[in-house]
Scaffold this motif. Structure first.
Motif, PDB file in Angstrom:
ATOM      1  N   ARG A 127       0.878  -1.168   0.000  1.00  0.00           N
ATOM      2  CA  ARG A 127       0.000   0.000   0.000  1.00  0.00           C
ATOM      3  C   ARG A 127       0.911   1.212   0.000  1.00  0.00           C
ATOM      4  N   ARG A 128       0.357   2.359  -0.204  1.00  0.00           N
ATOM      5  CA  ARG A 128       1.186   3.568  -0.153  1.00  0.00           C
ATOM      6  C   ARG A 128       1.676   3.720   1.280  1.00  0.00           C
ATOM      7  N   GLY A 129       2.965   3.635   1.487  1.00  0.00           N
ATOM      8  CA  GLY A 129       3.528   3.827   2.806  1.00  0.00           C
ATOM      9  C   GLY A 129       4.134   2.593   3.443  1.00  0.00           C
ATOM     10  N   HIS A 130       3.753   1.376   3.007  1.00  0.00           N
ATOM     11  CA  HIS A 130       4.352   0.186   3.609  1.00  0.00           C
ATOM     12  C   HIS A 130       4.199  -1.019   2.681  1.00  0.00           C
ATOM     13  N   VAL A 131       5.118  -1.963   2.836  1.00  0.00           N
ATOM     14  CA  VAL A 131       5.132  -3.176   2.026  1.00  0.00           C
ATOM     15  C   VAL A 131       5.765  -4.289   2.855  1.00  0.00           C
ATOM     16  N   PHE A 132       5.268  -5.535   2.678  1.00  0.00           N
ATOM     17  CA  PHE A 132       5.884  -6.691   3.331  1.00  0.00           C
ATOM     18  C   PHE A 132       5.702  -7.929   2.467  1.00  0.00           C
ATOM     19  N   VAL A 133       6.546  -8.938   2.701  1.00  0.00           N
ATOM     20  CA  VAL A 133       6.555 -10.165   1.893  1.00  0.00           C
ATOM     21  C   VAL A 133       5.782 -11.254   2.632  1.00  0.00           C
ATOM     22  N   LEU A 134       4.873 -11.935   1.929  1.00  0.00           N
ATOM     23  CA  LEU A 134       4.091 -13.020   2.519  1.00  0.00           C
ATOM     24  C   LEU A 134       4.925 -14.293   2.583  1.00  0.00           C
ATOM     25  N   GLU A 135       4.917 -14.948   3.735  1.00  0.00           N
ATOM     26  CA  GLU A 135       5.707 -16.155   3.930  1.00  0.00           C
ATOM     27  C   GLU A 135       4.839 -17.403   4.108  1.00  0.00           C
ATOM     28  N   GLN A 136       3.839 -17.347   5.005  1.00  0.00           N
ATOM     29  CA  GLN A 136       3.043 -18.535   5.325  1.00  0.00           C
ATOM     30  C   GLN A 136       1.659 -18.095   5.766  1.00  0.00           C
ATOM     31  N   HIS A 137       0.613 -18.809   5.302  1.00  0.00           N
ATOM     32  CA  HIS A 137      -0.769 -18.485   5.674  1.00  0.00           C
ATOM     33  C   HIS A 137      -1.053 -18.941   7.097  1.00  0.00           C
ATOM     34  N   VAL A 138      -1.647 -18.071   7.898  1.00  0.00           N
ATOM     35  CA  VAL A 138      -1.991 -18.384   9.283  1.00  0.00           C
ATOM     36  C   VAL A 138      -3.460 -18.737   9.390  1.00  0.00           C
ATOM     37  N   GLY A 139      -4.322 -17.931   8.840  1.00  0.00           N
ATOM     38  CA  GLY A 139      -5.754 -18.162   8.885  1.00  0.00           C
ATOM     39  C   GLY A 139      -6.489 -16.888   8.522  1.00  0.00           C
ATOM     40  N   GLY A 140      -7.607 -17.016   7.809  1.00  0.00           N
ATOM     41  CA  GLY A 140      -8.345 -15.826   7.381  1.00  0.00           C
ATOM     42  C   GLY A 140      -7.486 -14.972   6.475  1.00  0.00           C
ATOM     43  N   ASP A 141      -7.394 -13.691   6.807  1.00  0.00           N
ATOM     44  CA  ASP A 141      -6.531 -12.804   6.022  1.00  0.00           C
ATOM     45  C   ASP A 141      -5.215 -12.507   6.754  1.00  0.00           C
ATOM     46  N   VAL A 142      -4.833 -13.377   7.679  1.00  0.00           N
ATOM     47  CA  VAL A 142      -3.603 -13.204   8.449  1.00  0.00           C
ATOM     48  C   VAL A 142      -2.502 -14.100   7.874  1.00  0.00           C
ATOM     49  N   TRP A 143      -1.338 -13.510   7.633  1.00  0.00           N
ATOM     50  CA  TRP A 143      -0.178 -14.214   7.076  1.00  0.00           C
ATOM     51  C   TRP A 143       1.047 -13.935   7.926  1.00  0.00           C
ATOM     52  N   MET A 144       1.928 -14.932   8.034  1.00  0.00           N
ATOM     53  CA  MET A 144       3.258 -14.678   8.578  1.00  0.00           C
ATOM     54  C   MET A 144       3.987 -13.891   7.499  1.00  0.00           C
ATOM     55  N   ALA A 145       4.634 -12.810   7.910  1.00  0.00           N
ATOM     56  CA  ALA A 145       5.228 -11.916   6.933  1.00  0.00           C
ATOM     57  C   ALA A 145       6.650 -11.562   7.301  1.00  0.00           C
ATOM     58  N   TYR A 146       7.463 -11.384   6.277  1.00  0.00           N
ATOM     59  CA  TYR A 146       8.786 -10.797   6.435  1.00  0.00           C
ATOM     60  C   TYR A 146       8.542  -9.302   6.315  1.00  0.00           C
ATOM     61  N   ASP A 147       8.646  -8.596   7.419  1.00  0.00           N
ATOM     62  CA  ASP A 147       8.201  -7.211   7.497  1.00  0.00           C
ATOM     63  C   ASP A 147       9.368  -6.303   7.880  1.00  0.00           C
ATOM     64  N   ALA A 148      10.012  -5.730   6.859  1.00  0.00           N
ATOM     65  CA  ALA A 148      11.128  -4.813   7.101  1.00  0.00           C
ATOM     66  C   ALA A 148      10.571  -3.475   7.576  1.00  0.00           C
ATOM     67  N   ASN A 149      11.258  -2.856   8.516  1.00  0.00           N
ATOM     68  CA  ASN A 149      10.850  -1.586   9.115  1.00  0.00           C
ATOM     69  C   ASN A 149       9.443  -1.682   9.706  1.00  0.00           C
ATOM     70  N   SER A 150       9.227  -2.735  10.495  1.00  0.00           N
ATOM     71  CA  SER A 150       7.903  -2.977  11.073  1.00  0.00           C
ATOM     72  C   SER A 150       7.670  -2.241  12.374  1.00  0.00           C
ATOM     73  N   GLY A 151       8.565  -1.376  12.745  1.00  0.00           N
ATOM     74  CA  GLY A 151       8.437  -0.600  13.975  1.00  0.00           C
ATOM     75  C   GLY A 151       9.740  -0.640  14.742  1.00  0.00           C
ATOM     76  N   GLY A 152      10.160   0.467  15.233  1.00  0.00           N
ATOM     77  CA  GLY A 152      11.415   0.536  15.974  1.00  0.00           C
ATOM     78  C   GLY A 152      12.618   0.248  15.102  1.00  0.00           C
ATOM     79  N   HIS A 153      12.509   0.482  13.814  1.00  0.00           N
ATOM     80  CA  HIS A 153      13.574   0.234  12.836  1.00  0.00           C
ATOM     81  C   HIS A 153      14.085  -1.200  12.915  1.00  0.00           C
ATOM     82  N   ALA A 154      13.160  -2.139  13.049  1.00  0.00           N
ATOM     83  CA  ALA A 154      13.511  -3.559  13.106  1.00  0.00           C
ATOM     84  C   ALA A 154      12.835  -4.291  11.965  1.00  0.00           C
ATOM     85  N   THR A 155      13.428  -5.402  11.570  1.00  0.00           N
ATOM     86  CA  THR A 155      12.824  -6.300  10.583  1.00  0.00           C
ATOM     87  C   THR A 155      12.329  -7.516  11.348  1.00  0.00           C
TER      88      THR A 155
END
Length: 175
Positions: A127-155
């Motif tokens: 989306r405008r402002g953030h992006v992440f890579v999908l790794e594994q489906h958890v359930g519903g619309d929830v996915w395990m994600a590789y999320d760079a800069n997900s808060g506190g300048h951490a991946t």
């Protein structure tokens, strides 16, 4: 003179009334003292994680134990990669998907130029402002994600909802 005394008396009475403010409470570690002051960053991070977990459980109503275990287990896998700009979610996603920095993809909105697709491992939520890579489906619309800069300048590798994101195929041709 009497007028000034009455005014001062009223001022004292008005300013001494109790306000309805709630007391501010900090969870204190028992080992904190004058010679060893505490750093409360751990407590704010733990509070944020508990809040995110409660929100995810309430909005997604996850009932599968495996999904819950996956949702709880999030881990920090790194910080800002070398060569990436200060806002590095697009750069981190490019490193994960392509194995190299793609300068045009440092801006998260540029990921929306890839063709739309359905969620699958290796696809990217953008989306405008953030992006992440999908790794594994958890359930519903929830996915395990590789999320760079997900808060506190951490991946992080953690559960993310796809709500509000567009899933794109980065291996398709850019539009």
């Amino acid at each position: 003179m009497l007028k000034q005394i009455v005014f001062a008396y009223c001022l004292v009475v008005v300013t001494s009334l109790n306000s309805e403010a709630r007391p501010y409470r900090i969870e204190r570690a028992t080992e904190c003292n004058v010679t060893m002051p505490c750093d409360f960053s751990y407590y704010s991070q733990a509070l944020k994680q508990r809040t995110e977990l409660r929100h995810s459980l309430r909005t997604h109503r996850l009932e599968q134990p495996a999904a819950l275990d996956t949702l709880i287990s999030q881990r920090v896998v790194g910080g800002r990669p070398a060569g990436c700009p200060f806002a590095f979610c697009g750069c981190g996603a490019a490193l994960r998907v392509f194995g190299r920095i793609v300068p045009e993809l440092n801006l998260a909105a540029n990921w929306l130029r890839f063709p739309r697709t359905s969620p699958a491992p290796g696809m990217v939520a953008a989306r405008r402002g953030h992006v992440f890579v999908l790794e594994q489906h958890v359930g519903g619309d929830v996915w395990m994600a590789y999320d760079a800069n997900s808060g506190g300048h951490a991946t992080r590798m953690h559960a993310r909802s796809l709500r509000g994101y567009t899933v794109v195929n980065p291996r398709g041709t850019q539009i």
